[in-house]
Motif scaffolding. Sequence first.
Motif, PDB file in Angstrom:
ATOM      1  N   GLU B   1       0.914  -1.099  -0.064  1.00  0.00           N
ATOM      2  CA  GLU B   1      -0.147   0.080   0.029  1.00  0.00           C
ATOM      3  C   GLU B   1       0.781   1.311  -0.024  1.00  0.00           C
ATOM      4  OE1 GLU B   1      -3.465   0.201   2.760  1.00  0.00           O
ATOM      5  OE2 GLU B   1      -2.721   2.330   3.128  1.00  0.00           O
ATOM      6  N   TYR B  33      -1.658  16.218  -4.614  1.00  0.00           N
ATOM      7  CA  TYR B  33      -2.576  17.327  -4.312  1.00  0.00           C
ATOM      8  C   TYR B  33      -2.386  17.798  -2.922  1.00  0.00           C
ATOM      9  CZ  TYR B  33      -4.676  14.912  -8.296  1.00  0.00           C
ATOM     10  OH  TYR B  33      -4.918  14.269  -9.451  1.00  0.00           O
ATOM     11  N   TYR B  35      -4.689  19.863   0.208  1.00  0.00           N
ATOM     12  CA  TYR B  35      -6.077  20.259   0.613  1.00  0.00           C
ATOM     13  C   TYR B  35      -5.940  20.693   2.068  1.00  0.00           C
ATOM     14  CZ  TYR B  35      -8.323  16.952  -2.803  1.00  0.00           C
ATOM     15  OH  TYR B  35      -8.456  16.609  -3.954  1.00  0.00           O
ATOM     16  N   GLN B  37      -8.208  21.873   5.612  1.00  0.00           N
ATOM     17  CA  GLN B  37      -9.612  21.394   6.273  1.00  0.00           C
ATOM     18  C   GLN B  37      -9.424  22.503   7.592  1.00  0.00           C
ATOM     19  OE1 GLN B  37      -9.768  17.427   8.469  1.00  0.00           O
ATOM     20  NE2 GLN B  37     -12.158  17.449   7.759  1.00  0.00           N
ATOM     21  N   LEU B  43     -12.922  19.291   3.530  1.00  0.00           N
ATOM     22  CA  LEU B  43     -11.746  19.605   2.686  1.00  0.00           C
ATOM     23  C   LEU B  43     -11.913  20.405   1.525  1.00  0.00           C
ATOM     24  CD1 LEU B  43     -11.401  16.337   4.267  1.00  0.00           C
ATOM     25  CD2 LEU B  43      -9.216  16.672   2.981  1.00  0.00           C
ATOM     26  N   THR B  86      -5.733  22.476   9.283  1.00  0.00           N
ATOM     27  CA  THR B  86      -5.163  21.159   8.927  1.00  0.00           C
ATOM     28  C   THR B  86      -4.957  21.061   7.401  1.00  0.00           C
ATOM     29  OG1 THR B  86      -6.194  20.109  10.981  1.00  0.00           O
ATOM     30  CG2 THR B  86      -4.953  18.520   9.331  1.00  0.00           C
ATOM     31  N   PHE B  88      -3.548  18.755   4.235  1.00  0.00           N
ATOM     32  CA  PHE B  88      -3.369  17.367   3.714  1.00  0.00           C
ATOM     33  C   PHE B  88      -2.611  17.456   2.357  1.00  0.00           C
ATOM     34  CE2 PHE B  88      -5.787  14.906   6.945  1.00  0.00           C
ATOM     35  CZ  PHE B  88      -6.723  15.862   7.493  1.00  0.00           C
ATOM     36  N   ASP B  92      -1.926  10.741  -5.962  1.00  0.00           N
ATOM     37  CA  ASP B  92      -2.921   9.939  -6.885  1.00  0.00           C
ATOM     38  C   ASP B  92      -1.844   8.868  -7.521  1.00  0.00           C
ATOM     39  OD1 ASP B  92      -4.871  10.771  -9.844  1.00  0.00           O
ATOM     40  OD2 ASP B  92      -4.465   8.998  -8.550  1.00  0.00           O
ATOM     41  N   PHE B  99      -6.559   7.727  -4.606  1.00  0.00           N
ATOM     42  CA  PHE B  99      -5.974   8.811  -3.711  1.00  0.00           C
ATOM     43  C   PHE B  99      -5.673   8.251  -2.424  1.00  0.00           C
ATOM     44  CE2 PHE B  99      -6.935  12.480  -6.644  1.00  0.00           C
ATOM     45  CZ  PHE B  99      -8.135  11.796  -7.380  1.00  0.00           C
ATOM     46  N   TYR B 100      -4.259   8.542  -2.202  1.00  0.00           N
ATOM     47  CA  TYR B 100      -4.137   8.346  -0.502  1.00  0.00           C
ATOM     48  C   TYR B 100      -3.675   9.567   0.086  1.00  0.00           C
ATOM     49  CZ  TYR B 100      -3.849   3.402  -1.920  1.00  0.00           C
ATOM     50  OH  TYR B 100      -4.247   2.158  -2.239  1.00  0.00           O
ATOM     51  N   PHE B 101      -3.830   9.799   1.399  1.00  0.00           N
ATOM     52  CA  PHE B 101      -3.886  10.912   2.148  1.00  0.00           C
ATOM     53  C   PHE B 101      -2.630  10.987   2.968  1.00  0.00           C
ATOM     54  CE2 PHE B 101      -7.101  14.317   0.704  1.00  0.00           C
ATOM     55  CZ  PHE B 101      -7.827  13.460   0.071  1.00  0.00           C
ATOM     56  N   THR B 103      -0.841  12.149   6.473  1.00  0.00           N
ATOM     57  CA  THR B 103      -1.350  12.036   7.791  1.00  0.00           C
ATOM     58  C   THR B 103      -2.054  13.468   8.318  1.00  0.00           C
ATOM     59  OG1 THR B 103       1.183  12.616   8.428  1.00  0.00           O
ATOM     60  CG2 THR B 103       0.240  10.283   8.822  1.00  0.00           C
ATOM     61  N   SER B 106      -1.603  20.007  11.162  1.00  0.00           N
ATOM     62  CA  SER B 106      -2.349  20.894  11.965  1.00  0.00           C
ATOM     63  C   SER B 106      -1.420  22.096  12.358  1.00  0.00           C
ATOM     64  CB  SER B 106      -2.720  20.058  13.381  1.00  0.00           C
ATOM     65  OG  SER B 106      -3.596  21.048  13.949  1.00  0.00           O
TER      66      SER B 106
END
Lengths: 114, 111
Positions: B1, B33, B35, B37, B43, B86, B88, B92, B99-101, B103, B106
């Motif tokens: 993964e 990418y 993002y 939040q 997000l 936060t 992120f 991709d 898509f994997y984000f 951790t 913050s």
Amino acid sequence: DTAVSQTPKYLVTQMGNDKSIKCEQNLGHDTMYWYKQDSKKFLKIMFSYNNKELIINETVPNRFSPKSPDKAHLNLHINSLELGDSAVYFCASSLYGVGANVLTFGAGSRLTVL
Amino acid sequence: ELKVEQNPLFLSMQEGKNYTIYCNYSTTSDRLYWYRQDPGKSLESLFVLLSNGAVKQEGRLMASLDTKARLSTLHITAAVHDLSATYFCAVDTNTGNQFYFGTGTSLTVIP
């Protein structure tokens, strides 16, 4: 007009119950997703559907069952809720394919299992 | 993964200061990418980086991508309180649409 809308926004329920969260997008996107965000804010993909077909199914208990009646809707049904299911569930959508595929997220559904 | 790691996880900085958030990922990808939040919110997309050496800037934020090092950075210039959120990064996979984000970082900007 909300681009990706989820209902309900809040869910409080007892262990063992079954609940559903609905998601709809009006962006004309062909791919929809469910993400789970835990209390530490980690975001993990659960499922992805492209044109109503399941394309991603991460390691998720089979108590979770997504359903996509059409490409604008992706619902999430959860059976036999457990304490560990408490989280915020985000629906998202995008266009499928190679290239820039920005995710548009819904507002989230906060599930609390007591 | 695929693994996506960000550091720091928590960042407290004073207004007016500069800082960089790092995003490392473990597999080949040239699509990254960023993002944002806000607390209790959803997000929203900040930047899309699609090739090695890509750089994007919006206001006090600048993002860059080094696909050979599998590293993206988000640089904050002269931080203001409104940037508290936060952040992120997400990768991709080159097969598309997985898509994997990271951790998450913050960020708190202190007046």
